[in-house]
Design an enzyme around this catalytic site. Sequence first.
Site, PDB file in Angstrom:
ATOM      1  N   ASP A 154       2.516   1.776   9.060  1.00 25.10           N
ATOM      2  CA  ASP A 154       1.188   1.869   8.947  1.00 25.10           C
ATOM      3  C   ASP A 154       0.406   1.834  10.145  1.00 25.10           C
ATOM      4  O   ASP A 154       0.262   0.902  10.530  1.00 25.10           O
ATOM      5  CB  ASP A 154       0.527   0.721   7.849  1.00 25.10           C
ATOM      6  CG  ASP A 154      -0.581   1.111   7.453  1.00 25.10           C
ATOM      7  OD1 ASP A 154      -0.975   1.954   6.379  1.00 25.10           O
ATOM      8  OD2 ASP A 154      -1.876   0.619   7.973  1.00 25.10           O
ATOM      9  N   GLU A 156      -2.177   1.940  13.116  1.00 26.35           N
ATOM     10  CA  GLU A 156      -3.692   1.769  13.378  1.00 26.35           C
ATOM     11  C   GLU A 156      -3.887   2.691  14.550  1.00 26.35           C
ATOM     12  O   GLU A 156      -3.192   2.746  15.578  1.00 26.35           O
ATOM     13  CB  GLU A 156      -4.075   0.245  13.472  1.00 26.35           C
ATOM     14  CG  GLU A 156      -3.716  -0.507  12.272  1.00 26.35           C
ATOM     15  CD  GLU A 156      -4.591   0.113  10.901  1.00 26.35           C
ATOM     16  OE1 GLU A 156      -5.681   0.578  11.255  1.00 26.35           O
ATOM     17  OE2 GLU A 156      -4.142  -0.015  10.037  1.00 26.35           O
ATOM     18  N   ASP A 254      -0.325   8.843   8.268  1.00 29.68           N
ATOM     19  CA  ASP A 254       0.471   8.047   9.391  1.00 29.68           C
ATOM     20  C   ASP A 254       1.520   9.096  10.161  1.00 29.68           C
ATOM     21  O   ASP A 254       1.298   9.017  11.368  1.00 29.68           O
ATOM     22  CB  ASP A 254       1.230   6.769   8.836  1.00 29.68           C
ATOM     23  CG  ASP A 254       0.437   5.934   8.339  1.00 29.68           C
ATOM     24  OD1 ASP A 254      -0.103   4.961   9.208  1.00 29.68           O
ATOM     25  OD2 ASP A 254      -0.014   5.930   7.162  1.00 29.68           O
ATOM     26  N   HIS A 311      -6.359  -3.301   7.140  1.00 28.22           N
ATOM     27  CA  HIS A 311      -6.449  -2.667   8.253  1.00 28.22           C
ATOM     28  C   HIS A 311      -5.817  -3.370   9.446  1.00 28.22           C
ATOM     29  O   HIS A 311      -5.785  -2.728  10.439  1.00 28.22           O
ATOM     30  CB  HIS A 311      -7.956  -2.016   8.610  1.00 28.22           C
ATOM     31  CG  HIS A 311      -8.527  -1.256   7.456  1.00 28.22           C
ATOM     32  ND1 HIS A 311      -8.287  -0.175   7.292  1.00 28.22           N
ATOM     33  CD2 HIS A 311      -9.578  -1.497   6.644  1.00 28.22           C
ATOM     34  CE1 HIS A 311      -8.823   0.534   6.345  1.00 28.22           C
ATOM     35  NE2 HIS A 311      -9.651  -0.504   5.828  1.00 28.22           N
ATOM     36  N   ASP A 316      -0.940  -4.421   6.419  1.00 30.15           N
ATOM     37  CA  ASP A 316      -0.828  -3.314   5.496  1.00 30.15           C
ATOM     38  C   ASP A 316       0.632  -2.938   5.155  1.00 30.15           C
ATOM     39  O   ASP A 316       0.866  -2.759   3.981  1.00 30.15           O
ATOM     40  CB  ASP A 316      -1.509  -2.188   6.146  1.00 30.15           C
ATOM     41  CG  ASP A 316      -3.016  -2.402   5.990  1.00 30.15           C
ATOM     42  OD1 ASP A 316      -3.650  -2.991   5.313  1.00 30.15           O
ATOM     43  OD2 ASP A 316      -3.831  -1.538   6.843  1.00 30.15           O
TER      44      ASP A 316
END
Length: 422
Positions: A154, A156, A254, A311, A316
């Site tokens: 995941d 960011e 992603d 987040h 996550d």
Amino acid sequence: MASQLKNAPASVNGHIDDLSAEALKSLSLGNEGHVRSDSAGEDHEENSQRGDLLCANPYETLAFLEEEIETEEIPEKEEGQKRPSQSSEKHKELSRINGQINRMKMDQLKKRLRQFDLDTSGSKSVLQQRLKSYHKRKVLKENECHYSYYIIIDFEATCDAHPHNLRHEIIEFPAVLVSTKKKKIVAKFHSYVRPVINPKLTTFCTNLTGITQEQVNFAPEFPEVLRKFEEWLKEHKLKVDMKTFAVVTDGPWDMGRFLYHQCKISKVPYPHWAKTWINIKKPFCNFYNTERMNLQGMLTKLGMNFIGHPHCGLDDARNIARVAIKLHEDGANMRVNEQINFKKPKNLEQRLHTVKCINRNDFNAMIKRRNVDPPRDGEDEYLSDECEDKEDPFEDEEESSAVGSSVCETEYDKEFPSLLVK
């Protein structure tokens, strides 16, 4: 009369309980007398034994007749139709069980699940599907676990409240390794990434992700982080094939946006291990028969709470792993269902279509090839911006045309409003 009884078992079975012992006795005597007038020797002895049995308990008579029916060889032309297959009988049994489960109340479902040492947390629809799946695996003895491990990723990325064509750069690269055998997280990889196009994070980005400017300032750039991650794969002996592991994500973003465009920015080849993945939203809503929902909704449906900071990439990934483990335990078909689309876009609008669906037929074809995407000439070339204006070296027209329809990322506008460029 004996031959009539033998050839008409349904009549006997239907009325045997209504016949008295005296009636059966008279029936047997008439039968015996009739046979004596027409037969002798072995026929006489056999019918005498039949008459003695008919004089006895009527339930013993029924058992005798049923035994004769089972041992009798019926000619194929008299059968009328073939006997149902074992598979058909199993599916009928499952249908009956599923009907019972659908009529159960919440407390009945939990009681039954406890009998089989199964989890009782989650909504009613989740408990029903969990129990149905348990019986399906028990009756059919089928196991649809395709992989030894799941790697949950995941990313960011840089973001702003008002993107205005912001080019997202990965600033956190987390991955957790889930063993399908142990049904738990067994390892993790984590690194922050220093952005190069927009090196200064916005206040919005820091508030949303919890990532500080200092953390990215001292982090390596993406090519080095990618190299370290692939070394981590080798350390854990994770081969890029159809059996060792599958990447799991929460949606197509992603791989279809963040990693795809980051490879272009950093001028590195798109990694082979990321060409296909499991979008966990799809097996979740299909298996539990729910609408498409975000990570928090999936956890709530399963009776879980989010652990950590939303987040935060690593938090996550850990929570997505919890959902993946529960889907695996409940018997969902966790297979790759999306892949990156390298096909040259015909117009500007189609640039959003960077992800393609993988249907069941496509997946089965991949299994036969024993590889997600065989190496092709020019695979080491990086994805530069010029690739959008000429034939992509990864493209295979015949293979890409066999894959399912494209998925437009705008479907996820409600889930990621701050990341979607209008």
